[in-house]
Design a protein around this motif. Structure first.
Motif, PDB file in Angstrom:
ATOM      1  N   PRO A  39       0.819  -1.215   0.000  1.00 43.55           N
ATOM      2  CA  PRO A  39       0.000   0.000   0.000  1.00 43.55           C
ATOM      3  C   PRO A  39       0.852   1.264   0.000  1.00 43.55           C
ATOM      4  N   HIS A  44      -3.421   4.869   4.230  1.00 40.89           N
ATOM      5  CA  HIS A  44      -3.183   4.233   2.942  1.00 40.89           C
ATOM      6  C   HIS A  44      -3.936   5.000   1.861  1.00 40.89           C
ATOM      7  N   SER A  48      -6.251   5.531  -1.183  1.00 43.01           N
ATOM      8  CA  SER A  48      -7.379   4.739  -1.654  1.00 43.01           C
ATOM      9  C   SER A  48      -8.125   5.497  -2.742  1.00 43.01           C
ATOM     10  N   THR A  56      -7.590   0.068  -2.115  1.00 44.24           N
ATOM     11  CA  THR A  56      -6.284   0.539  -1.675  1.00 44.24           C
ATOM     12  C   THR A  56      -5.323   0.555  -2.858  1.00 44.24           C
ATOM     13  N   GLN A 108      -1.945   0.133  -4.598  1.00 46.60           N
ATOM     14  CA  GLN A 108      -0.758  -0.678  -4.332  1.00 46.60           C
ATOM     15  C   GLN A 108       0.386  -0.237  -5.236  1.00 46.60           C
TER      16      GLN A 108
END
Length: 323
Positions: free
Chosen positions: A105, A116, A118, A135, A137
């Motif tokens: 993340p 994180h 998003s 989320t 990545q």
């Protein structure tokens, strides 16, 4: 409407109460053309709490629908409660040490709180989820789409409100201000974070008097590179930009706006060129350790070949002179 900060049995004082805030309250129900408009079909409560400190804030959202009195249809109401808390920075696991790990993340910060990154997520019916989000990545390009419901009664004076609502939908509850350069960045170290560039829309629509320029697409562009040893390179973020693409929205004619989010990662690594030419004294280890011996052997063979040629030429010239 008010609720208690924490459950108590003593006398209740005003400081122990939390107001319930209505987010974008709909218009009053009314009849029009045998249709009852603005009938509440769903009520969503969003409650923020903080451990032993109790409830911090409460908001309520309403979803409305229109019911025709001639259809004889029934209305099923839904009530949803969503509890959430702001995650402290030290509770988040690392996304690398120090460089980012692929598909870990991305870390963002807002006023010192680490979260994180998003993006929007759709429900089963294609609408934008109020609480669930994807989320982001590291290293994984993404593209999502959903439709956000707006109040059926829109006026030109609400253009600014509609814009802010769509921006908040893209950003979510945790608005990103800074992005961690490495996967092990500390929230207290400013040099380990980079500011996210945000490019929003123009307020005025072009060639449309009853339109509102609203964001319909968010492109999150992330530049990264690999640094360090070739044997163990570390991934770091160079910079990021939130680029909103806008479209004129016709007021009084649109109730659901399609929204799209795109995330792209661009590798900016500049790899060093491999050595070329003759081995140099400062090289620790040549690519071919026997290269110097091969060069010497080739020179010796060339020297021997030249001597044989000269000797053969002398023999020919001597035989000619003797005769």
């Amino acid at each position: 409407m008010e609720i208690l900060l924490v459950p108590i049995n003593d006398n209740i004082v005003q400081s122990m109460k939390v107001n319930v805030t209505a987010v974008a309250p709909p218009g009053a129900p009314h009849m029009r053309d045998n249709t009852c408009n603005n009938v509440v079909s769903e009520v969503i409560y969003e409650i923020e709490f903080s451990g032993t400190h109790g409830i911090q804030s409460v908001s309520v959202r309403f979803k409305v629908s229109n019911i025709s009195e001639n259809s004889g249809s029934s209305l099923q109401q839904r009530f949803t409660l969503h509890f959430w808390t702001r995650t402290l920075s030290h509770t988040l696991p690392r996304s690398g040490n120090p460089g980012y790990i692929t598909e870990a993340p991305l870390l963002i910060a807002n006023s010192g709180a680490t979260q994180h990154m998003s993006i929007l997520r759709s429900e089963g019916d294609g609408s934008c989820s109020q609480f669930l989000r994807h989320t982001v990545q590291f290293g994984r390009n993404m593209r999502t789409g959903c439709k956000l419901s707006l109040s059926p009664i829109l006026e030109e004076s609400n253009c600014s409100y509609i814009q802010q609502k769509l921006y908040k939908a893209f950003q979510g509850m945790n608005r990103a201000e800074d992005l961690a350069i490495t996967g092990s960045a500390h929230s207290t170290q400013a040099e380990e974070w980079t500011t996210i560039l945000i490019q929003k829309c123009s307020v005025q629509a072009v060639n449309c008097t009853s339109c509102c320029m609203v964001p319909v697409t968010l492109e999150i562009q992330i530049l990264w590179t690999k640094v360090g040893l070739l044997s163990n390179p570390q991934a770091q973020i160079l910079g990021a930009r939130y680029f909103y693409q806008c479209h004129p929205l016709k007021l009084l004619s649109t109730s659901r706006v399609p929204l799209t989010t795109v995330v792209t990662f661009t590798d900016m690594t500049e790899w060093p060129e491999p050595p070329r030419g003759q081995p140099q004294m400062h090289w620790k280890l040549p690519f071919d350790i026997f290269f110097p011996f091969k060069v010497a052997l080739n020179l010796e063979r060339s020297y021997r070949g030249d001597l044989a040629g000269y000797f053969l030429l002398i023999l020919i010239m001597s035989s000619i002179l003797c005769f």
